[in-house]
Design a protein around this motif. Sequence first.
Motif, PDB file in Angstrom:
ATOM      1  N   PRO A  24     -12.990   8.654  -2.747  1.00 20.35           N
ATOM      2  CA  PRO A  24     -12.788   7.867  -1.521  1.00 20.35           C
ATOM      3  C   PRO A  24     -14.002   8.018  -0.598  1.00 20.35           C
ATOM      4  O   PRO A  24     -14.620   9.080  -0.552  1.00 20.35           O
ATOM      5  N   ASP A  79      -0.665   6.701   1.159  1.00 24.65           N
ATOM      6  CA  ASP A  79      -1.764   6.745   2.134  1.00 24.65           C
ATOM      7  C   ASP A  79      -3.041   6.093   1.610  1.00 24.65           C
ATOM      8  O   ASP A  79      -4.139   6.626   1.729  1.00 24.65           O
ATOM      9  N   GLY A  80      -2.886   4.933   1.002  1.00 30.33           N
ATOM     10  CA  GLY A  80      -4.042   4.164   0.555  1.00 30.33           C
ATOM     11  C   GLY A  80      -4.596   4.568  -0.795  1.00 30.33           C
ATOM     12  O   GLY A  80      -5.648   4.072  -1.200  1.00 30.33           O
ATOM     13  N   LYS A  81      -3.912   5.434  -1.522  1.00 29.39           N
ATOM     14  CA  LYS A  81      -4.385   5.825  -2.850  1.00 29.39           C
ATOM     15  C   LYS A  81      -3.753   4.981  -3.955  1.00 29.39           C
ATOM     16  O   LYS A  81      -4.090   5.143  -5.119  1.00 29.39           O
ATOM     17  N   GLU A 126       0.866  -1.182   0.000  1.00 26.55           N
ATOM     18  CA  GLU A 126       0.000   0.000   0.000  1.00 26.55           C
ATOM     19  C   GLU A 126       0.899   1.226   0.000  1.00 26.55           C
ATOM     20  O   GLU A 126       1.843   1.311   0.773  1.00 26.55           O
ATOM     21  N   ASN A 181      -6.648  -0.435   1.572  1.00 29.53           N
ATOM     22  CA  ASN A 181      -6.172  -0.593   2.941  1.00 29.53           C
ATOM     23  C   ASN A 181      -5.569  -1.983   3.083  1.00 29.53           C
ATOM     24  O   ASN A 181      -6.278  -2.989   3.010  1.00 29.53           O
ATOM     25  N   THR A 195     -12.139   6.696   5.190  1.00 29.64           N
ATOM     26  CA  THR A 195     -11.499   5.446   4.791  1.00 29.64           C
ATOM     27  C   THR A 195     -10.467   5.711   3.706  1.00 29.64           C
ATOM     28  O   THR A 195     -10.485   6.754   3.053  1.00 29.64           O
ATOM     29  N   LYS A 196      -9.600   4.746   3.517  1.00 28.55           N
ATOM     30  CA  LYS A 196      -8.657   4.764   2.404  1.00 28.55           C
ATOM     31  C   LYS A 196      -9.291   3.987   1.254  1.00 28.55           C
ATOM     32  O   LYS A 196     -10.099   3.085   1.480  1.00 28.55           O
TER      33      LYS A 196
END
Length: 189
Positions: free
Chosen positions: A135, A77-79, A74, A143, A139-140
């Motif tokens: 998003p 930051d979860g993108k 990941e 994740n 939340t991401k």
Amino acid sequence: MKICNNNKSQGLSFIEMIIALAIFSLMSIALTATLIYGFRVNRSELIQLRMTQMARKISNRLESEVKTARMIYEEEDGKKIRLVIPRTGGGTRTAVFYFQDGDNNPDTIRDNRLMFDSDVSDNRPAEVLGVYILPLPETKIFNYSNAASPLIINMRLGDPTAAPNAPSQAATGPGFQALVISLTLVPRN
């Protein structure tokens, strides 16, 4: 025997003509309103179908790539997720799924995309899997913590809010148009 002298013309009077035009106008307005409503419903249905097909495409591609991944990372930051996938002839390839926001404002959905690059080493452009991506709150999109945990994917496809005059509805069509994609995937390897 009575002889009738009929000098009166057999046409419509002015009043009869006005009534006929009024009835014709009302029927024309009713027909036009029905056609406009039908076109709007048709457009809304087509947009819903397109979004459903996009959600299915995203889900299927994520599932097919993640289930064969040897390692998952990941990033951003979860993108973004980076997948290391074995090749059939030996070696590995690195595939990437990432959220792309053209103006750094996720609430303006026109330029939000989910991108997929099946092999970062081949220098081919990434494929657009979905548009109008957002998003979910708190939340991401991606994740993933470690090999013992599943990859959790959460995103919205379509309008960010149900506000009646949201500017994004110009992009997705009349009415609130959105789907939520929530997946939990575990690699097989």
